[in-house]
Scaffold this motif. Structure first.
Motif, short mmCIF file in Angstrom:
data_model
loop_
_atom_site.label_atom_id
_atom_site.label_comp_id
_atom_site.label_asym_id
_atom_site.label_seq_id
_atom_site.Cartn_x
_atom_site.Cartn_y
_atom_site.Cartn_z
N PHE A 279 0.86 -1.30 0.18
CA PHE A 279 -0.30 -0.46 -0.22
C PHE A 279 0.74 1.21 -0.32
O PHE A 279 1.95 1.51 0.58
CB PHE A 279 -1.16 -0.18 1.20
N ILE A 280 0.65 2.70 -0.83
CA ILE A 280 0.81 3.20 -0.58
C ILE A 280 0.24 4.31 -0.09
O ILE A 280 0.59 4.76 1.60
CB ILE A 280 1.21 4.44 -2.50
N ALA A 281 -1.29 4.26 -0.16
CA ALA A 281 -2.15 4.47 1.26
C ALA A 281 -3.53 3.33 2.09
O ALA A 281 -4.14 3.71 0.71
CB ALA A 281 -2.66 6.01 0.53
N LEU A 282 -3.97 3.45 2.88
CA LEU A 282 -4.17 2.89 3.09
C LEU A 282 -6.12 3.45 3.91
O LEU A 282 -5.24 4.34 4.82
CB LEU A 282 -3.89 1.22 4.40
N GLU A 283 -6.91 3.38 2.87
CA GLU A 283 -8.07 4.49 4.38
C GLU A 283 -9.22 3.44 4.85
O GLU A 283 -10.73 3.04 4.45
CB GLU A 283 -8.35 5.30 2.68
N ASP B 30 -1.89 2.81 -7.68
CA ASP B 30 -2.57 4.43 -7.95
C ASP B 30 -1.84 5.33 -8.46
O ASP B 30 -1.90 6.51 -8.67
CB ASP B 30 -1.34 5.18 -6.57
N MET B 31 -3.31 5.05 -9.56
CA MET B 31 -2.80 6.61 -10.40
C MET B 31 -4.07 6.29 -11.19
O MET B 31 -4.35 6.98 -11.93
CB MET B 31 -1.97 5.51 -11.37
N TYR B 32 -5.36 5.69 -10.45
CA TYR B 32 -6.30 5.83 -11.08
C TYR B 32 -7.28 7.42 -10.44
O TYR B 32 -6.82 7.07 -9.19
CB TYR B 32 -7.30 4.92 -10.71
N GLY C 33 -8.03 1.72 -0.64
CA GLY C 33 -6.62 2.44 -0.10
C GLY C 33 -6.19 2.61 -1.63
O GLY C 33 -6.27 1.36 -3.27
N ASN C 34 -5.04 2.69 -1.93
CA ASN C 34 -4.12 3.11 -3.18
C ASN C 34 -2.80 2.39 -2.89
O ASN C 34 -1.90 2.65 -2.25
CB ASN C 34 -3.54 4.38 -3.36
#
Lengths: 471, 71
Positions: free
Chosen positions: A45-49, A83-85, A123-124
């Protein structure tokens, strides 16, 4: 349910939510816990929301409880994406330092379609910087690591997508494929990955890598899961004029398990050259499975993929050099060696060469269709000639080494992007060192239904897709 | 006529046409790369292209030869 929630397939969990056997909050919580457990080991993950995902899951559960509620095919199911959408106003790093704080103004069509189908955004995911290397190395966000052995690459550029699905931290993921970027991580991580036909899925609202060859595709645990997401995201989009306008089939309905009479071609040249013994063995076993299901497996020569590889590369570097022109001049130090080295040659390709490479596509596609798909229904090849190498082995020592590494890894995937054809990566075994091995099925344009049918039949008689890495 | 792509050409082209400074050693690598790719396209184009070709033919052919439309 005997299996843990996070170990169910996407279609199983969607059905369980629909029937109120489990709640979206329960499955989302299970994915969050698994994600938090595996993240320190594989950096997917780059960002887990987590909070936002649980909030959306609560809303999804309320909707299910309403009498006569109509739910979408992904209702309440947590997914995470490369992480590009783009989502309007939310950070999308594209795996880069340069876009670390980039907040796009638009939302991708595919993101809107997933949301409309009820999916939860978990997440991203990590990815190769600017979707531009096939190993998964990322100098800015840390390398994503293979769940089967963290010393090895995940494949890229959709590195986090392959790793997160293999690690059972979400039920499916969108990747993108310009030279193998869905199929390589799918193969290296032991999950299913689709490179869709050029024009099947809208590319509006996502990072460009090479606009003539970029495609969107899901990575999932099973072929059926992949079929479901593909149906949700595919179809005409006025915001992407390259999108085809014909109706999208119900891919799941076509999963009959029947293959009798299907002709599967094995290329006599290029694709099967230089295989390691464990890849060769896995391919042989998969041929036997297809034969046992009633398919005819036939060897045939194919038009030279090595030439198509070069032509694809010309198109890719030319377009990337335009996309990155400003930053390459003003901030070259903010690119990794991998990415800079792969963009640079584009500034020295004459426009006429680039346009000739584009004009040649129709000729090569016509030759490939008459030479291959007028004789067989599908083509079967290994995705990679070897199991995933280590991260250290694929660390470039200098700019000159990059092309060699990229060429070795993408030799069997990149030609398909030049031709625009669909290809589905399917887990087919484990190497002696316990790393996944995969084949790809390729078909004529817009033959995703047939790819899904053949690969689903294979999965009904094998269990490679049910194997889970120990993390 | 088929002359080699040189590091000098790459450096000059970078500086004069693209405002890019390229080191000598990298220019040598790029020269070899560009030559290989450029020659592949010229050879293929000589064999296959004519004056009626244009890039949009590709998308049209994808649609015309799609699975559902197979004869």
């Amino acid at each position: 349910m005997s299996r843990a929630l996070h170990q169910l397939s996407l279609t199983e969990v969607a059905e369980a939510i629909r029937r109120k056997k489990v709640s979206s909050v329960e499955v989302t919580q299970a994915c969050i816990e698994q994600a938090q457990r595996v993240q320190p080991k594989i950096n997917c993950f780059i960002a887990l929301e987590a909070e936002q995902a649980l909030k959306a899951a609560r809303k999804a559960d309320q909707a299910v409880r309403k009498r006569g509620a109509k739910t979408g095919p992904l209702h309440g199911v947590p997914l995470a994406h490369k992480d590009m959408y783009y989502r309007a106003g939310k950070v999308s790093t594209c795996g880069s330092k340069i876009l670390r704080d980039y907040r796009p103004k638009v939302t991708a069509t595919v993101v809107e379609r997933l949301e409309a189908a009820g999916a939860i955004w978990l997440g991203n995911l990590n990815m190769s910087e600017f979707a531009a290397n096939p190993t998964g190395h990322n100098d800015h966000w840390g390398h994503c690591r293979n769940p089967w052995n963290p010393d090895h690459i995940t494949g890229g550029s959709s590195s986090g997508s392959g790793a997160v699905v293999a690690a059972r931290a979400c039920y499916g993921s969108l990747g993108s494929d310009t030279g193998g970027s869905v199929r390589l991580p799918a193969a290296a991580c032991g999950v299913v990955g689709l490179k869709s036909t050029h024009g099947l899925v809208s590319r509006y609202g996502l990072l460009l890598r090479s606009w003539s060859q970029d495609t969107v595709g899901p990575l999932t645990r099973t072929v059926r899961d992949c079929a479901r997401i593909t149906r949700v995201i595919a179809g005409a989009d006025p915001r992407d004029p390259s999108c085809a306008t014909f109706a999208v089939p119900d891919y799941e309905r076509g999963l009959t398990g029947k293959l009798k009479g299907l002709k599967i071609g094995l290329p006599a040249n290029h694709y099967y050259e230089g295989l390691t013994p464990d890849v060769a063995q896995a391919m042989k076993q998969s041929h036997a499975v297809f034969r046992s299901l009633g398919a005819r497996v036939i060897e045939l020569p194919v038009p030279d993929p090595a030439r198509m590889f070069l032509l694809s590369n010309i198109v890719s570097i030319s377009e990337a050099s335009v996309i990155h022109r400003k930053w390459m001049r003003e901030r070259p130090q903010d690119y990794s060696l991998y990415v800079r080295s792969r963009i640079e040659p584009g500034y020295h390709v004459p426009a006429t060469t680039y346009l000739e490479a584009l004009n040649l596509r129709a000729h090569y596609l016509a030759e490939f269709i008459s030479g291959v798909y007028d004789k067989v229904d599908l083509l079967h090849t290994p995705v990679m000639t070897m199991p995933a190498p280590t991260i250290a082995e694929t660390e470039p020592k200098g700019s000159g080494a990059v092309a060699e590494i990229v060429g070795r890894i993408t030799r069997n995937t990149r030609p398909t992007n030049y031709l625009g054809l669909p290809a589905l990566s399917v887990p087919a075994g484990l190497s002696g060192k316990g790393l996944p091995v995969a084949f790809q099925l390729m078909g004529r344009p817009f033959s995703e239904a047939l790819l899904f049918r053949a690969a689903d039949a294979y999965q009904r008689h094998t269990d490679w897709h049910t194997r889970i890495p120990h993390l | 006529m088929n002359e080699k792509v040189t590091a000098e050409l790459i450096r000059g082209q970078g500086a004069q046409l693209r405002r890019l400074a390229i080191e000598e050693s990298r220019a040598r690598e790029l020269a070899a790369d560009v030559e290989r790719m450029n020659n592949a396209v010229i050879d293929a184009a000589d064999e296959r292209l004519d004056f009626n070709d244009e890039p949009a033919r590709f998308a049209a052919l994808l649609a015309d030869t799609r699975e559902a439309g197979k004869k």
